[in-house]
Each structure stands twice: as C-alpha cells, then as structure tokens.
Motif scaffolding. Structure first.
Motif, PDB file in Angstrom:
ATOM      1  N   PRO A 211      -6.829  10.651   5.762  1.00 53.00           N
ATOM      2  CA  PRO A 211      -7.818   9.058   6.113  1.00 53.00           C
ATOM      3  C   PRO A 211      -8.493   8.414   7.624  1.00 53.00           C
TER       4      PRO A 211
ATOM      5  N   ILE B 256      -1.343   0.842   7.761  1.00 50.33           N
ATOM      6  CA  ILE B 256      -1.968  -0.262   7.723  1.00 50.33           C
ATOM      7  C   ILE B 256      -1.514  -1.696   7.188  1.00 50.33           C
TER       8      ILE B 256
ATOM      9  N   THR C 214     -10.051  -2.568  -0.759  1.00 46.68           N
ATOM     10  CA  THR C 214      -9.778  -0.632  -1.205  1.00 46.68           C
ATOM     11  C   THR C 214     -12.048  -0.487  -1.511  1.00 46.68           C
TER      12      THR C 214
ATOM     13  N   LYS D  96      -1.233   6.210   4.017  1.00 46.64           N
ATOM     14  CA  LYS D  96      -1.731   5.872   5.865  1.00 46.64           C
ATOM     15  C   LYS D  96      -1.920   4.209   5.165  1.00 46.64           C
ATOM     16  N   SER D  97      -2.547   4.034   3.755  1.00 45.53           N
ATOM     17  CA  SER D  97      -2.623   1.941   3.680  1.00 45.53           C
ATOM     18  C   SER D  97      -1.557   0.951   3.878  1.00 45.53           C
TER      19      SER D  97
ATOM     20  N   ILE E 282      -3.665  -2.326  -0.602  1.00 47.01           N
ATOM     21  CA  ILE E 282      -4.460  -2.283  -0.268  1.00 47.01           C
ATOM     22  C   ILE E 282      -4.436  -0.501  -0.769  1.00 47.01           C
ATOM     23  N   SER E 283      -5.240   0.256  -0.904  1.00 45.56           N
ATOM     24  CA  SER E 283      -6.159   1.364  -1.689  1.00 45.56           C
ATOM     25  C   SER E 283      -7.075   1.817  -1.517  1.00 45.56           C
ATOM     26  N   LYS E 284      -7.742   3.241  -0.946  1.00 40.64           N
ATOM     27  CA  LYS E 284      -8.800   2.879  -0.633  1.00 40.64           C
ATOM     28  C   LYS E 284      -9.401   4.080  -2.383  1.00 40.64           C
TER      29      LYS E 284
ATOM     30  N   SER F  26     -11.643   5.802   7.064  1.00 43.77           N
ATOM     31  CA  SER F  26     -11.383   4.397   5.859  1.00 43.77           C
ATOM     32  C   SER F  26     -10.251   3.648   6.080  1.00 43.77           C
ATOM     33  N   THR F  27      -9.411   4.061   6.778  1.00 44.73           N
ATOM     34  CA  THR F  27      -8.499   3.645   7.116  1.00 44.73           C
ATOM     35  C   THR F  27      -8.699   2.658   8.630  1.00 44.73           C
TER      36      THR F  27
ATOM     37  N   GLN G 137     -10.243  -0.415   6.915  1.00 45.17           N
ATOM     38  CA  GLN G 137      -8.782  -1.365   6.307  1.00 45.17           C
ATOM     39  C   GLN G 137      -8.331  -2.510   7.371  1.00 45.17           C
TER      40      GLN G 137
ATOM     41  N   GLY H 178       1.139  -1.139   0.148  1.00 45.92           N
ATOM     42  CA  GLY H 178       0.130   0.272  -0.152  1.00 45.92           C
ATOM     43  C   GLY H 178       0.957   1.202   0.203  1.00 45.92           C
TER      44      GLY H 178
END
Length: 324
Positions: free
Chosen positions: A158, A61, A128, A57-58, A101-103, A161-162, A165, A54
């Motif tokens: 983020p 995570i 995602t 921030k991803s 991992i990616s929003k 969303s994080t 995840q 990722g």
C-alpha cells in the motif's frame, strides 16, 4: 561510474514514485461526488463524534485522520477494526458517525464489522478504492479513493492507495474546518505546546515577566551601568525616570564608547544612551516582537505596560520558545 549509475537509478525511482502518486491524487478530484458533500454535512450536524476504523495500513491512515480532525475542531476517535469485533465496539455511541477505511472493502474483519455497525443504526461513511465492494455496498456514503496502481513495482505494498486515503481525510477535515469557521485562535487553543500555537497565543509579557528587569536612571555612572548590564545578563539596560523609558544602553553602546573615550569616569548613562528606543507593549504577541527585531536589526526590545517600563524581551527568548 557504477556508483553514479546507482545514484541516478535511485533518483529516477524516487521521481517516478512521486509522479505516480501525484497523478493519482490529482485524479481524486474527479471522483468527488454528492456523497462527499453529504458526508461532510452529516459530520458537521452530528451531535456525536467521528469514529474512524480500518485495519493494516488503513488503520495507520485512520489514526492520522483522527489526529487532523481533532486538531481542527471535530472530535474523533480511532477504533481498530480487529479490536472492534473483540470488544471495542463499545466505543461507538448512539450519535456517532463511523468512517471505515479499506482499499478493497472486502477484508474479513470489515465483513464482520460493517453489519454490526449497521445494526446499531449508526451512519457509516466508507473511504475505499472499490465502490462496489462489500463495504461500499453497505455504507451510507462512499468516498471514492480509487487508484489505478500502487507505486510499489509489484503493485502490492500500500503506497499510492494509502496516500489517496490520507488526502480524502484531509479534504474532509478542511471542509469541516471551513464550515465551523475554525480560526487561528481556535488552532492555538488546540495546539498550545507547539511552535505554531505559540506564534498564535504567546504574548510578550509571558516571556518578559520571567526575565530580569535591568534599569538605571539618567545619572547612573558608567561603572554602575556596566554592573547592571552584567548582573541582569540580557546585554541591555533601560534608562528609566519616573517609571517611564527615556533611553536604552546596550553592550554595543558600551563598546562604542570605549573606542571613543579614554576616561569615562565623569560620564553618565544619559551621555551614552540611545533616546526613544524601540519598545513593545506587554500585551503584544511574541511574534510581533520578532517582526520588530527583524525589521530593525536588533536583538532586544524594551517592554511597556500602561506607559511604564515593564521589562525586556530578548531574541534568544523567542528562539527558546520555538517562535523562530
């Protein structure tokens, strides 16, 4: 009054943030599909590792999910998406499963990285919030981490969303843990240095063996009893005959004796000891020793091994080891 108003505002914002994220997390259960179950089975049956990647921030995570998987029996490695396209793709071996991992699923690094992973024929799982994104369209399995809104008032940083995840990662780890029949003993094996691990593997003898081993016989004078307890610094001594425990004398026993008699010159250990004291086997778990101490309101336990006196375990030892 202004200060009180500010405090209330802060509390309200904190509550709103928690409630918003909580609702978003609860909604994730509605987004679990067959893809999730198939992704779990893929990882479980894989002969390789899990590579989690990722950016931003991803990536943070991803690191946490890697740590959780490793600690629960699924070998995993973190690969930063930006570093991957500059040489770190060599981390990925033939049988590895990749989780990306990616929003948005549309960042430039992801668009470069995904085709490279696919060209190597590794199976790829997407976590995602956008299932129709570039990442979603090119993944073998999609784990939907959609959230309607970030907790950030500008809907930019983020936050929700994080958290989503991370929860998806936890759900993966727990499913794999259950499939592997991962036990408390397995957990202890992977966490030998932590307090939780110690509760699961540390035995009484591991602690008592490094302590002094105070002991006297039934005919020992009170003066020598005091000397033995003082020198061994455990606040207690076992009364032993033929290597078998017949009693115990504590600091408290000595104080009670002094409050009752003026002349103790003719008294012996047998006169003031407590018979049939609480004891524990050397092979018992340290956490069991703590339970015996708490149940009986005592701070020391005599230790036996094959019916013979083997030492003392003290409440302070358990505290020092992080059992409490």
């Amino acid at each position: 009054m202004q200060i009180l108003k500010d405090i209330n505002s802060i509390i309200n914002i904190a509550k709103q943030t928690i409630e918003m994220e909580g609702q978003a997390i609860l909604n994730l259960s509605n987004l679990i599909t067959d893809d999730f179950a198939e992704a779990v089975q893929l990882i479980y049956h894989s002969q390789g590792r899990v590579i989690i990647t990722g950016i931003g921030k991803s990536a943070i995570i991803a690191n946490k999910i890697v740590a959780t998987l490793n600690s629960t029996g699924t070998p995993s490695i973190f690969m930063h998406a930006a570093d991957a396209i500059h040489g770190d793709l060599g981390l990925i071996l033939k049988d590895d499963v990749v989780i990306c991992i990616s929003k948005s699923g549309n960042t430039p690094e992801i668009k470069v990285l995904v085709p490279l992973i696919k060209s190597a024929k590794n199976k790829m799982i997407a976590i995602t919030g956008s299932t129709d994104s570039f990442l979603g369209q090119h993944s073998d399995y999609i784990l939907n981490a959609f959230v309607e809104k970030e907790a950030c008032p500008n809907n930019l940083a983020p936050t929700t969303s994080t958290t989503a995840q991370l929860v998806i990662g936890d759900a993966l780890a727990v499913c794999l843990l259950e499939l592997r029949g991962f036990s408390s003993n397995d957990f202890a094996k992977y966490h030998p240095g932590g307090a939780l691990g110690k509760k699961l593997y540390l035995r009484v003898q591991d602690i008592s063996s490094v302590n002094e081993k105070p002991k006297i016989n039934g005919g020992t004078s009170i003066r020598d009893v005091i000397v033995e307890i003082t020198e061994k610094m455990l606040g207690v001594t076992a009364v032993v005959e033929n290597d078998k425990i017949i009693g115990i004398i504590t600091d408290g026993d000595l104080r009670r004796m002094l409050s009752k008699v003026d002349d103790f010159s003719k008294l012996t250990a047998k006169d003031i000891m407590s018979s049939n004291p609480r004891r524990i086997e050397a092979e018992a778990m340290a956490i069991d020793a703590l339970e015996v101490m708490e149940t009986n309101g005592i701070s020391q336990l005599l230790v036996e091994e094959n019916g013979k006196y083997a030492g003392v375990v003290h409440l302070h030892d358990l505290i020092k080891e992080g059992i409490i």
